[in-house]
Design a protein around this motif. Structure first.
Motif, mmCIF file in Angstrom:
data_model
loop_
_atom_site.group_PDB
_atom_site.id
_atom_site.type_symbol
_atom_site.label_atom_id
_atom_site.label_comp_id
_atom_site.label_asym_id
_atom_site.label_seq_id
_atom_site.Cartn_x
_atom_site.Cartn_y
_atom_site.Cartn_z
ATOM 1 N N PHE A 27 0.830 -1.142 0.014
ATOM 2 C CA PHE A 27 0.076 -0.142 -0.148
ATOM 3 C C PHE A 27 1.080 1.016 0.055
ATOM 4 O O PHE A 27 1.582 1.376 0.969
ATOM 5 N N THR A 55 -2.126 -2.495 -3.664
ATOM 6 C CA THR A 55 -3.304 -2.621 -3.100
ATOM 7 C C THR A 55 -3.921 -1.364 -2.722
ATOM 8 O O THR A 55 -2.980 -0.391 -2.468
ATOM 9 N N GLN A 56 -5.266 -1.217 -2.723
ATOM 10 C CA GLN A 56 -6.019 0.035 -2.532
ATOM 11 C C GLN A 56 -6.310 0.137 -0.912
ATOM 12 O O GLN A 56 -6.912 0.956 -0.509
ATOM 13 N N HIS A 57 -6.337 -1.104 -0.293
ATOM 14 C CA HIS A 57 -6.592 -1.268 1.037
ATOM 15 C C HIS A 57 -5.646 -1.515 1.857
ATOM 16 O O HIS A 57 -4.891 -2.511 1.891
ATOM 17 N N GLU A 59 -5.614 -2.135 4.983
ATOM 18 C CA GLU A 59 -5.779 -3.180 6.055
ATOM 19 C C GLU A 59 -5.132 -4.442 5.483
ATOM 20 O O GLU A 59 -4.767 -5.202 6.275
ATOM 21 N N ASP A 60 -5.159 -4.620 4.017
ATOM 22 C CA ASP A 60 -4.726 -5.659 3.736
ATOM 23 C C ASP A 60 -2.861 -5.905 3.347
ATOM 24 O O ASP A 60 -2.477 -6.864 2.871
#
Ligand code: SAH
Ligand code: F3S
Length: 481
Positions: A27, A55-57, A59-60
């Motif tokens: 991220f 990733t755009q998230h 949390e991931d």
């Protein structure tokens, strides 16, 4: 069947290995200038070779990188807040690693690791190629920091991974660092000395972008007009170059021409120009090529000669006005924008009035205006007292913002009834039934979508405007489509 697998054994296991590695998630987010956004694309490219997918998230993520800005104190505060958010996520996902990139990493160095316990790695703007090693250090529990500034690094050999791209407009970096030493500015300290990128690699990137469907590039540098390629090395060492190197050197106007010719339908923009380094051959090259947009971002910072001198800007108001006159003579419809600072140390009411009167003279299309923020380590911080009270800085800022809005309105009104060429970039923020793009002067234009699509060059008749936006209707494709 078995035989085939046998024969392909090596290939097979390679594929499997890659798959395993490709599960790592990066991220990455960027703050500050366009150069930071462009650098993050280089970082994403370096890390994709290490098996990281973006990733755009948050949390991931296995790895969170924040590309930071130090230009004003507020920019740094914003990033400190962001670190708090990462900290909260790290509590849920303790395996997540956090890295700080860019100007704040360079400015604070190892202090970052001490001050912000959450940070695992600190990497300055010239050290991104060291990221794979630094990540191994993190894995092995060592402090991971590289803030060495380079004399050569331009990342010219790295093909950026385009992040959050509309697939139509892209940044192409052409120089790194800055030698100008404006007394208020932290950039020379965080981004190091000025060096230019090999023109061949720039042209290759422009060609590659065109082949991938991109329609507009912005050539990026802190000070693009001082671009100078003579085979590599620092701008300041050009004197030591050989006669052949000097004779075959590529200047910024040469580079613009090379780009314009390489892709005659690609829109070419550039940013940022510095008045003291901008030469008229650049303006003449702009006039000569239809695909170089008639727009110049030409920060001046102040309209007072005394303040310009204190800022170590190497030109006077008169020279700046002469440059503006020449631009308008050579390109009558050129869009021009500014950066201004209010409340630089010792700025008086009379200096401020000089800024307002310079703005009245130029009537900029738009601008970016800031209250002075003292930056540690700069000459202004070391030698001058930050003596203009906060309220006065803010009041002066409000005055120049209001004047700019008036001038912006004046400029957009000049387009009423005219037809402008727009490259469609995205849906309008305010209405999903409208497209948004920019004319060559870089003013935003919105119009009903009809059957047009992102990436089309469209002629738009302007029927209405605000101070920031032209509103109109498409009258057909432009000849460049
Ligand atoms: N040449 C660079 C300038 C980077 S800084 C470029 O590529 O744009 C962008 C703008 O931030 C400057 O033009 C200036 O107006 C503003 N700025 C820089 N240092 C500042 C400071 N200490 N306080 C307030 N504004 C500042
Ligand atoms: Fe900063 Fe002046 Fe360079 S504003 S980036 S030192 S031209």
């Amino acid at each position: 069947m078995e035989k085939i697998i046998d024969e392909n054994k090596q290939g097979e296991s390679l594929v499997l290995e890659q798959k395993k590695d490709n599960t790592k998630k990066l991220f990455i987010e960027s703050y500050g200038c366009a150069m930071n956004f462009s650098d993050s694309e280089i970082v994403a490219s370096i890390l994709s070779d290490q098996g990281y997918n973006t990733t755009q998230h948050l949390e991931d993520a296995d790895l969170v990188l924040v590309n930071t800005c130090s230009i004003r104190d507020k920019a740094e505060q914003t990033i400190r807040k962001r670190l708090e958010k990462y900290n909260a996520v790290k509590k849920i996902n303790p395996g997540m690693k956090v890295g700080v990139l860019g100007c704040m990493a360079e400015r604070l160095k190892s202090k970052f690791l001490e001050e912000e316990k959450i940070v695992d790695l600190v990497v300055g703007p010239d050290a991104y190629k060291d990221l794979p090693n630094l990540l191994s250090d993190v894995d092995e529990g060592r402090d991971a920091i590289n803030v060495i500034l380079s004399k050569e690094e331009t990342y010219g050999d790295i093909s950026p991974v385009r992040l959050n791209s509309n697939g139509i407009t892209a940044f192409v970096s052409i120089t790194r660092g800055c030698d100008n030493m404006c007394t208020f500015c932290v950039v020379p300290f965080t981004r190091g000395r000025e060096r230019s990128r090999d023109p061949q690699s720039i042209i290759e990137e422009v060609n590659d972008l065109w082949n991938k469907g991109y329609k507009e590039v912005t050539l990026l540098g802190q000070n693009v007009d001082s671009y100078l390629w003579y085979g590599g090395g620092l701008k300041k060492d050009f004197d030591k170059a050989t006669d052949i190197q000097k004779a075959t050197a590529v200047s910024f106007s040469n580079l613009l021409e090379l780009c314009a010719k390489a892709q005659p339908k690609m829109r070419i923009r550039f940013s940022t120009s510095n008045p003291q380094d901008m030469t008229l051959d650049v303006v003449e090259t702009m006039a000569k090529y239809d695909n170089i947009c008639n727009y110049i971002h030409l920060p001046v910072q102040s309209g007072s000669n005394r303040i310009l001198k204190e800022m170590n800007r190497q030109h006077t108001v008169e020279e700046y006005k002469a440059l503006i006159d020449n631009i308008r003579r050579i390109i009558p419809d050129c869009g021009i924008s500014q950066d201004m600072i209010t409340g630089f140390p010792t700025e008086t009411e009379a200096d401020h009035q000089d800024t307002l009167s310079l703005m009245d003279y130029v009537k900029y299309d738009f601008g970016y205006m800031f209250a002075y923020s003292e930056r540690p380590g700069t000459l202004a911080e070391r030698k001058m007292e930050d003596d203009v009270p906060h309220e006065i800085k803010k009041r002066r800022l409000a005055e120049i913002v209001a004047l700019q809005q008036k001038h912006s309105q004046y400029r957009t009104e000049q387009f009423l009834g005219k037809t402008v060429e727009v490259l469609i970039e995205k849906p309008s923020k305010k209405s999903d039934a409208h497209w948004s793009g920019r004319n060559p002067q870089s003013t935003v234009v919105v119009f009903p979508k009809e059957n047009y699509k992102v990436g089309d060059f469209v002629n738009v008749k302007v029927t209405d405007c605000t101070s920031a936006t032209l509103i109109g209707e498409a009258v057909g494709y432009s000849k460049n489509n």
